[in-house]
Design an enzyme around this catalytic site. Structure first.
Site, PDB file in Angstrom:
ATOM      1  CE1 TYR A  67      -4.559  -1.270  -0.001  1.00 14.09           C
ATOM      2  CE2 TYR A  67      -3.607  -2.973   1.215  1.00 14.09           C
ATOM      3  CZ  TYR A  67      -3.957  -2.453   0.012  1.00 14.09           C
ATOM      4  OH  TYR A  67      -5.546  -3.486  -0.589  1.00 14.09           O
ATOM      5  NE  ARG A  70      -2.087  -0.102  -5.133  1.00 11.57           N
ATOM      6  CZ  ARG A  70      -3.757  -0.609  -5.073  1.00 11.57           C
ATOM      7  NH1 ARG A  70      -2.970  -1.548  -3.362  1.00 11.57           N
ATOM      8  NH2 ARG A  70      -4.981   0.055  -5.167  1.00 11.57           N
ATOM      9  CB  VAL A 103      -8.380   2.675  -3.115  1.00  7.12           C
ATOM     10  CG1 VAL A 103     -10.091   2.061  -3.150  1.00  7.12           C
ATOM     11  CG2 VAL A 103      -7.181   2.334  -4.409  1.00  7.12           C
ATOM     12  CG  HIS A 119     -13.239  -1.613  -4.793  1.00  6.62           C
ATOM     13  ND1 HIS A 119     -13.293  -1.373  -5.852  1.00  6.62           N
ATOM     14  CD2 HIS A 119     -14.323  -2.465  -4.235  1.00  6.62           C
ATOM     15  CE1 HIS A 119     -14.109  -2.915  -6.320  1.00  6.62           C
ATOM     16  NE2 HIS A 119     -15.057  -3.151  -5.567  1.00  6.62           N
ATOM     17  CB  CYS A 146      -5.835   3.733  16.531  1.00 12.20           C
ATOM     18  SG  CYS A 146      -6.964   4.883  16.089  1.00 12.20           S
ATOM     19  CB  THR A 188     -13.929  -1.681 -14.989  1.00 11.22           C
ATOM     20  OG1 THR A 188     -14.177  -2.951 -13.898  1.00 11.22           O
ATOM     21  CG2 THR A 188     -15.279  -1.156 -15.225  1.00 11.22           C
ATOM     22  CG  ASN A 213     -11.674  -1.134 -21.709  1.00 13.04           C
ATOM     23  OD1 ASN A 213     -10.300  -1.771 -22.300  1.00 13.04           O
ATOM     24  ND2 ASN A 213     -12.093  -1.897 -20.678  1.00 13.04           N
TER      25      ASN A 213
HETATM   26  P1  OAD Z   1      -9.156  -3.769 -13.687  1.00 16.64           P
HETATM   27  O1  OAD Z   1      -6.771  -3.217 -13.799  1.00 16.64           O
HETATM   28  O2  OAD Z   1      -9.347  -5.022 -13.787  1.00 16.64           O
HETATM   29  O3  OAD Z   1      -8.927  -3.325 -15.427  1.00 16.64           O
HETATM   30  C1  OAD Z   1      -8.658  -2.496 -15.717  1.00 16.64           C
HETATM   31  C2  OAD Z   1      -8.834  -1.983 -17.573  1.00 16.64           C
HETATM   32  O4  OAD Z   1      -9.141  -0.711 -17.895  1.00 16.64           O
HETATM   33  C3  OAD Z   1      -8.696  -2.793 -17.835  1.00 16.64           C
HETATM   34  O5  OAD Z   1      -9.589  -2.780 -18.818  1.00 16.64           O
HETATM   35  C4  OAD Z   1      -8.335  -2.059 -19.613  1.00 16.64           C
HETATM   36  O6  OAD Z   1      -8.372  -2.849 -20.818  1.00 16.64           O
HETATM   37  C5  OAD Z   1      -8.827  -0.395 -18.771  1.00 16.64           C
HETATM   38  N1  OAD Z   1      -7.901   0.602 -19.511  1.00 16.64           N
HETATM   39  C6  OAD Z   1      -6.897   0.780 -19.521  1.00 16.64           C
HETATM   40  N2  OAD Z   1      -6.342   1.822 -19.536  1.00 16.64           N
HETATM   41  C7  OAD Z   1      -7.129   2.667 -20.328  1.00 16.64           C
HETATM   42  C8  OAD Z   1      -7.451   3.906 -20.676  1.00 16.64           C
HETATM   43  N3  OAD Z   1      -6.257   4.345 -20.392  1.00 16.64           N
HETATM   44  N4  OAD Z   1      -8.976   4.339 -20.755  1.00 16.64           N
HETATM   45  C9  OAD Z   1      -9.727   3.331 -20.851  1.00 16.64           C
HETATM   46  N5  OAD Z   1      -9.318   2.038 -20.399  1.00 16.64           N
HETATM   47  C10 OAD Z   1      -8.090   1.716 -19.958  1.00 16.64           C
HETATM   48  O7  OAD Z   1      -9.137  -2.268 -12.959  1.00 16.64           O
HETATM   49  P2  OAD Z   1     -10.783  -2.815 -12.688  1.00 16.64           P
HETATM   50  O8  OAD Z   1     -11.339  -3.239 -13.454  1.00 16.64           O
HETATM   51  O9  OAD Z   1     -10.917  -1.616 -11.875  1.00 16.64           O
HETATM   52  O10 OAD Z   1     -10.548  -4.231  -6.279  1.00 16.64           O
HETATM   53  O11 OAD Z   1     -10.252  -3.877 -11.184  1.00 16.64           O
HETATM   54  C11 OAD Z   1     -11.443  -4.598 -10.427  1.00 16.64           C
HETATM   55  C12 OAD Z   1     -11.031  -4.439  -8.687  1.00 16.64           C
HETATM   56  O12 OAD Z   1     -10.291  -4.863  -9.137  1.00 16.64           O
HETATM   57  C13 OAD Z   1     -10.423  -3.192  -8.375  1.00 16.64           C
HETATM   58  O13 OAD Z   1     -10.887  -1.834  -7.729  1.00 16.64           O
HETATM   59  C14 OAD Z   1      -9.661  -3.740  -7.496  1.00 16.64           C
HETATM   60  C15 OAD Z   1      -8.949  -4.637  -7.638  1.00 16.64           C
HETATM   61  O14 OAD Z   1      -8.404  -5.873  -6.751  1.00 16.64           O
HETATM   62  C16 OAD Z   1     -10.149  -4.620  -4.951  1.00 16.64           C
HETATM   63  O15 OAD Z   1      -8.899  -3.867  -4.775  1.00 16.64           O
HETATM   64  C17 OAD Z   1     -11.336  -4.278  -3.904  1.00 16.64           C
HETATM   65 ZN    ZN Z   2      -8.021   2.964  17.485  1.00 10.18          ZN
END
Ligand code: OAD
Ligand code: ZN
Length: 244
Positions: A67, A70, A103, A119, A146, A188, A213
């Site tokens: 973390y 990131r 996040v 998230h 904390c 996504t 996408n």
């Molecule tokens: P992913 O990394 O799974 O997917 C990112 C998506 O963004 C892919 O489909 C890419 O094709 C697309 N992409 C890349 N560059 C782009 C651009 N310039 N414009 C538009 N799209 C683009 O990320 P998420 O779908 O957000 O959860 O992942 C879902 C969750 O999985 C996250 O919130 C996180 C992760 O584990 C938690 O931490 C609970």
């Molecule tokens: Zn506390």
């Protein structure tokens, strides 16, 4: 491409209950690696291995290190045209509901003041002793405590795999999705539920789905308006059309 964005602007301007949901792809152009993209691994671990309660219980130092790594990247990144376009869309369409799986705080940095972080937020931590939430922009390994009870048992205030989504906002999100007559999914992969199921739900209730996408994803259907380009390009064009 232009025609499809024009079509989205028409549907959006007529929608009574429009929803936009963003994922990691919207922040890719800011320099933040996506989870499932080519830079998605950290020390050979994937998010699926690190973002779990099991990983944290086993090795909290390592999970905190991930973390902090990131947070460091994110603190050096700025919102991009896609984030600003969404802020503008919300100004033109006040009843637009915006949900993010990210996040990274970049929507807020781009001036968006009301949206749902389903998230959590990487710059908050939660105390496992007293449950209080506090801001945490620290990126060093120094031991965190904390601010309320001084316990050292603190964790990032984010949702991990297998955990429930934030109870305070999920009912609002689910209501918005269940009413949505237009749903725009941006950047996504559509692989993490429940977010991944929203597009299907809106389609099933007769709403129009649009997807921004560069790649075709699992959540998309041939009935959707698919805009296969980056969010920066697509959303700024959309915001210009809505403004004009
Ligand atoms: P992913 O990394 O799974 O997917 C990112 C998506 O963004 C892919 O489909 C890419 O094709 C697309 N992409 C890349 N560059 C782009 C651009 N310039 N414009 C538009 N799209 C683009 O990320 P998420 O779908 O957000 O959860 O992942 C879902 C969750 O999985 C996250 O919130 C996180 C992760 O584990 C938690 O931490 C609970
Ligand atoms: Zn506390």
């Amino acid at each position: 491409m232009q025609d499809k964005i024009k079509l989205v602007s028409e549907v959006l301007s007529q929608a009574r209950f429009p929803v936009i949901m963003t994922g990691a792809g919207i922040s890719a152009e800011s320099g933040i690696p996506t989870f499932r993209g080519k830079d998605g691994l950290w020390k050979n671990y994937s998010a699926m291995e690190l973002a779990t309660p099991e990983a944290f219980n086993k090795n909290p130092e390592m999970v905190w290190e991930w973390y902090n790594y990131r947070k460091n990247i994110i603190l050096n990144c700025k919102p991009n045209a896609g984030h600003y376009a969404i802020t503008n869309l919300k100004k033109f369409i006040p009843h637009l509901v915006i949900i993010t799986q990210n996040v990274d705080n970049l929507h807020r940095k781009a001036g968006l003041d009301f949206f749902y972080e389903m998230h959590g937020n990487i710059f908050e931590m939660r105390c496992l002793q007293c449950n209080s939430i506090s801001i945490n922009e620290e990126t060093s390994k120094e031991s965190l405590t904390c601010s309320k009870c001084h316990s050292k048992r603190v964790r990032p205030n984010v949702v991990w795999f297998s955990e429930p989504l934030p109870a305070s906002i999920m009912p609002h999100i689910l209501t918005a999705v269940s009413k949505a007559d237009f749903f725009l999914s941006v950047g996504t992969s559509g692989s993490v539920y429940p977010a991944a199921g929203f597009a299907m739900q809106v389609r099933a209730q007769g709403g129009q789905v649009a997807i921004v996408n560069p790649e075709i994803t699992e959540e998309s259907s041939s009935r959707d308006i698919r805009i296969e380009t980056t969010s920066g390009k697509a959303l700024s064009t959309l915001a210009q059309l809505m403004e004009g």
